[in-house]
Design an enzyme around this catalytic site. Structure first.
Site, short mmCIF file in Angstrom:
data_model
loop_
_atom_site.label_atom_id
_atom_site.label_comp_id
_atom_site.label_asym_id
_atom_site.label_seq_id
_atom_site.Cartn_x
_atom_site.Cartn_y
_atom_site.Cartn_z
N TRP A 32 -7.64 16.28 5.79
CA TRP A 32 -8.61 16.11 4.71
C TRP A 32 -9.70 15.10 5.05
CZ3 TRP A 32 -3.30 15.62 4.27
CH2 TRP A 32 -2.79 14.34 4.55
N GLU A 50 -5.39 12.71 -2.02
CA GLU A 50 -4.92 11.45 -2.60
C GLU A 50 -3.83 11.69 -3.64
OE1 GLU A 50 -5.39 8.60 -1.52
OE2 GLU A 50 -7.11 8.89 -0.20
N THR A 56 4.36 10.15 -1.25
CA THR A 56 4.69 11.21 -0.30
C THR A 56 4.10 10.84 1.05
OG1 THR A 56 4.59 12.87 -2.07
CG2 THR A 56 4.52 13.69 0.18
N LEU A 93 7.27 18.78 -3.17
CA LEU A 93 6.48 17.55 -3.03
C LEU A 93 7.00 16.44 -3.92
CD1 LEU A 93 2.67 18.42 -2.73
CD2 LEU A 93 4.02 16.95 -1.24
N TYR A 133 -6.48 3.64 -8.46
CA TYR A 133 -6.49 3.82 -7.01
C TYR A 133 -7.21 5.10 -6.61
CZ TYR A 133 -5.22 5.33 -2.43
OH TYR A 133 -5.31 5.81 -1.15
N ASP A 151 -3.93 0.61 -1.48
CA ASP A 151 -2.63 1.28 -1.57
C ASP A 151 -1.57 0.36 -0.96
OD1 ASP A 151 -3.04 1.42 1.17
OD2 ASP A 151 -2.68 3.59 1.31
N CYS A 203 -0.04 -2.55 11.40
CA CYS A 203 0.53 -3.56 10.50
C CYS A 203 1.63 -2.91 9.66
CB CYS A 203 -0.58 -4.15 9.63
SG CYS A 203 -0.15 -5.71 8.85
N CYS A 219 -5.86 -13.66 11.15
CA CYS A 219 -4.64 -13.38 10.38
C CYS A 219 -3.76 -14.62 10.22
CB CYS A 219 -3.85 -12.26 11.05
SG CYS A 219 -2.37 -11.78 10.13
N THR A 304 13.27 8.44 -8.03
CA THR A 304 12.69 7.09 -7.96
C THR A 304 13.51 6.08 -8.74
OG1 THR A 304 10.49 8.09 -7.83
CG2 THR A 304 10.59 5.74 -8.33
#
Length: 347
Positions: A32, A50, A56, A93, A133, A151, A203, A219, A304
């Site tokens: 995408w 998004e 996911t 999904l 977001y 995110d 990271c 950092c 969840t």
């Protein structure tokens, strides 16, 4: 331990250039995504990706993205699709409220905006099912707006970059504020994706590969010698456990009896196996029809907010159900029901 910076690096232009240069050379190629520095991608594709990527992984979402964009190449095509077709295409999904919100948003764009997404963060936020977001991500990536896109990957980068001592989730507002100090009007879409890619590939959770990071000179976490300590996290409470029964009824032709679940609630609007309530103290529940039910074992599934043990009962019979061939059901049902059906077929 160095103090937590409360402002962007003094040489912000050098900081941003270091990350954007890294992104130009090492950014991920995703279905995408436009190439770094290229024209902005189609807003529909950004928005769809998004929504799919919420909770996911990228590898899991990618084939679904390809399937949706082939079947429904524009937001107006998706808006005209039937609920059941979209829900079936979404199966596997997870987090099925996203599919309902996806349709609601597509129909609002088609109906109220002539099939064209609003090009501002505020306009996107006004769409059904679009949160802060997603609005920021589409505004930045598709429309070049200087939006603050944060995110989980970006939160991790910020927590290490600024050595944030507040544990998650309480640190979220602070991490978002810190990320906002780094946003500028130059290449905002690439900037957002560069931060996300840095978090996903360098990271990383656990031990980051700091030797590959373009930002170590800025950092604070790296300077502590233990960047993996960040982000700090509040100890999670134990996930509740629930139990229930799934009934796998097959007819003489080997088809499987399915039902459409209520629109509201877990897996709302999806097609599934008949089941009992999933309660903590699940009692023996009445099957959907009288038949010679046999025990086929049990399956485990984790959502969840709770884990689930479903005992699986099988029988042959008839009734007023949605009858589907077993092989079709296995690929179209939500994962928890596919597991139960596989258990029944193996018994």
């Amino acid at each position: 331990m160095p103090p937590v910076p409360v402002h962007p690096p003094a040489d912000l232009s050098a900081f941003r250039a270091a990350l954007l240069d890294w992104y130009d050379a090492h950014g991920r190629t995703l279905a995408w995504r436009a190439s770094p520095g290229a024209a902005s991608p189609e807003p529909y594709r950004v928005w769809l990706s998004e929504v799919m990527l919420q909770q996911t992984t990228t590898p899991h979402a990618t084939p679904y993205f390809h399937s949706f964009t082939v079947r429904w190449p524009t937001v107006s095509d998706l808006a005209a699709a039937g609920d059941s077709d979209v829900m079936a295409a979404w199966a596997g999904l997870g987090y099925y409220a996203r599919a309902r919100n996806l349709l609601a948003c597509a129909r609002a764009v088609a109906r109220d905006h002539g099939g064209v997404f609003p090009d501002t963060e505020a306009g996107l936020l006004a769409l059904p099912g679009v949160g802060a977001y997603t609005a920021a991500a589409v505004a930045a990536i598709a429309f070049g707006r200087a939006a603050n896109v944060v995110d989980g990957n970006v939160e991790r980068v910020m927590s290490r970059l600024f050595a944030v001592e507040t544990p998650l989730p309480a640190a979220k507002p602070e991490l978002k504020r810190l990320a906002a100090t780094l946003v500028a009007g130059d290449r905002p879409g690439d900037w957002a994706q560069a931060l996300m890619d840095l978090g996903a590939t360098v990271c990383r959770p656990g031990r980051p590969t700091c030797e590959r990071c373009p930002l170590t000179r800025w950092c604070a976490g790296f300077r502590t010698g233990a960047p993996e300590r960040y982000p700090l996290k509040t100890k999670k409470t134990e996930r509740p456990h629930r139990t229930g029964t799934a009934w796998v009824l097959r007819d003489a032709a080997g088809r499987v009896a399915l039902v459409r679940r209520p629109d509201k609630g877990l897996l709302g609007g999806m097609t599934g196996l008949p089941t009992s309530d999933w309660s903590v103290d699940a009692a023996v529940a009445s099957p959907p029809v009288a038949a010679d039910w046999q025990d086929a074992g049990a399956i485990e599934h984790v959502f969840t907010h709770f884990s689930l043990t479903l005992s699986v009962q099988t029988a042959t019979g008839t009734g007023d159900f949605l009858w589907t061939h077993a092989d079709e059901a296995l690929v179209s049902l939500p994962t928890v029901f596919s597991k139960a059906l596989e258990r029944a077929l193996a018994s």
